[in-house]
Write a protein that holds these residues in place. Structure first.
Motif, PDB file in Angstrom:
ATOM      1  N   ALA A 133      63.319 -17.146  -2.845  1.00  0.00           N
ATOM      2  CA  ALA A 133      64.258 -15.854  -4.370  1.00  0.00           C
ATOM      3  C   ALA A 133      63.245 -14.551  -3.833  1.00  0.00           C
ATOM      4  N   ALA A 137      66.100 -14.383   0.597  1.00  0.00           N
ATOM      5  CA  ALA A 137      67.154 -14.841  -0.464  1.00  0.00           C
ATOM      6  C   ALA A 137      67.712 -13.515  -1.063  1.00  0.00           C
ATOM      7  N   ARG A 138      67.457 -12.299  -1.366  1.00  0.00           N
ATOM      8  CA  ARG A 138      67.509 -11.136  -2.039  1.00  0.00           C
ATOM      9  C   ARG A 138      68.666 -10.794  -0.860  1.00  0.00           C
ATOM     10  N   ILE A 154      70.790 -20.336  -7.014  1.00  0.00           N
ATOM     11  CA  ILE A 154      69.054 -19.918  -7.203  1.00  0.00           C
ATOM     12  C   ILE A 154      68.811 -20.949  -7.358  1.00  0.00           C
ATOM     13  N   ASN A 156      64.581 -22.297  -7.248  1.00  0.00           N
ATOM     14  CA  ASN A 156      62.662 -22.082  -7.393  1.00  0.00           C
ATOM     15  C   ASN A 156      62.668 -21.897  -7.994  1.00  0.00           C
ATOM     16  N   ARG A 161      60.596 -15.122 -10.790  1.00  0.00           N
ATOM     17  CA  ARG A 161      60.844 -13.978  -9.505  1.00  0.00           C
ATOM     18  C   ARG A 161      63.008 -15.345  -9.638  1.00  0.00           C
ATOM     19  N   GLY A 162      62.561 -16.190  -9.835  1.00  0.00           N
ATOM     20  CA  GLY A 162      64.528 -16.673  -9.219  1.00  0.00           C
ATOM     21  C   GLY A 162      65.422 -15.872 -10.761  1.00  0.00           C
ATOM     22  N   LEU A 165      66.081 -12.527  -9.452  1.00  0.00           N
ATOM     23  CA  LEU A 165      67.455 -12.472  -8.550  1.00  0.00           C
ATOM     24  C   LEU A 165      68.859 -12.687  -9.105  1.00  0.00           C
ATOM     25  N   PHE A 179      71.007 -19.919 -12.223  1.00  0.00           N
ATOM     26  CA  PHE A 179      68.737 -20.179 -11.716  1.00  0.00           C
ATOM     27  C   PHE A 179      68.619 -21.758 -11.888  1.00  0.00           C
TER      28      PHE A 179
END
Length: 285
Positions: A133, A137-138, A154, A156, A161-162, A165, A179
């Motif tokens: 993430a 990844a972004r 996603i 992570n 952070r996951g 995103l 996520f």
């Protein structure tokens, strides 16, 4: 007769951390030479506190553009005259292009990945699982979403952070994004089309790092990709190849983002084969 020296060369550069031999420099300069362009691509170490002055130096010295690496991709935005819509979504710039008196920012990371992926399959309508993430990844998440992916998961280790995103992709694009926490070996669902490693697991010098994935959940129809260019063949790609999965190494993404930057700076289409050959020589492939 001795050929006269030409000191009026166009200049592009990369701002970032110093390396003994910059792979991107080797790749871009090989493309300049193959296209008959008297251009140079310079590697310039710039400390964070000097970034503003460095950007003004680009203006003053007539550079045609620049690449940026960590830690400058976010901070540079405030010193530019504008950025692309995709770069604005990602909140990061890795490519600067001079247009007249203006310096404009773009992000070629995700575009380079999507172009590499399209050489194997069209991302439109595909279900994607992406590990990581961070910045890569972004960029990849935004560009695969804009390319029409049906669903992105996603995965992570950091839930914060996951989730950030996932929120970005759900709010800024039309792709369905969710996520999943990465805790131990991750098991893939049977209907996954594309698997992307956007983490640094396996990056040199940790080339023997084992990728935390339940490899028994891989299916031969799944496309497995890794953004790591060094080494080109990671543990993830080796294991996927044993199962018969099509694989994409990080060199493809690096070449394609280089092609995009080259076109933006010069208006010329370079030969990707020349660029990949230069990278393979650097990495000893």
């Amino acid at each position: 007769m001795t050929k006269p020296l030409n000191f009026k060369q166009e200049l592009t550069c990369v701002f970032g951390q110093p390396v003994a031999e910059n792979p991107t420099q080797c790749m871009i300069e090989a493309a300049y030479q193959a296209c008959g362009l008297e251009w140079r691509y310079l590697t310039i170490e710039v400390a964070p506190e000097n970034l503003e002055q460095a950007v003004e130096g680009l203006r003053a010295m007539g550079f045609r553009g620049a690449n940026l690496t960590i830690p400058h991709k976010v901070e540079v935005i405030q010193y530019l005259d504008g950025i692309s819509d995709a770069a604005a979504m990602m909140g990061a710039v890795n490519c600067i292009v001079r247009q007249g008196d203006h310096l404009l920012g773009d992000n070629t990371d995700g575009k380079g990945f999507v172009q590499s992926l399209k050489e194997v399959t069209d991302p439109q309508g595909k279900k994607i699982v992406m590990f990581g993430a961070g910045g890569a990844a972004r960029a990849i998440g935004v560009e695969t979403a804009l390319a029409g992916a049906a669903e992105i998961t996603i995965v992570n280790r950091s839930a914060e952070r996951g989730a950030a995103l996932v929120k970005l992709l759900n709010e800024k694009t039309e792709v369905r994004t969710r996520f999943e926490l990465w805790d131990g070996d991750f098991t893939l669902a049977d209907d996954v089309d594309v698997v992307i490693n956007a983490t640094s697991i396996g990056l040199y010098p940790d080339v023997d790092a084992v990728f935390p994935l339940d490899f028994s959940s891989l299916k031969p129809n799944m496309i497995i990709s890794d953004v790591i260019p060094n080494p080109p063949e990671t543990h993830l790609l080796r294991e996927a190849a044993k199962i018969g999965c099509p694989t994409l190494d990080g060199l493809g993404m690096l070449v394609n983002q280089g092609v995009i930057g080259f076109q933006l700076w010069t208006g010329v289409d370079p030969d990707p084969k020349v660029m990949r050959a230069a990278l393979e020589e650097v990495f000893g492939v």
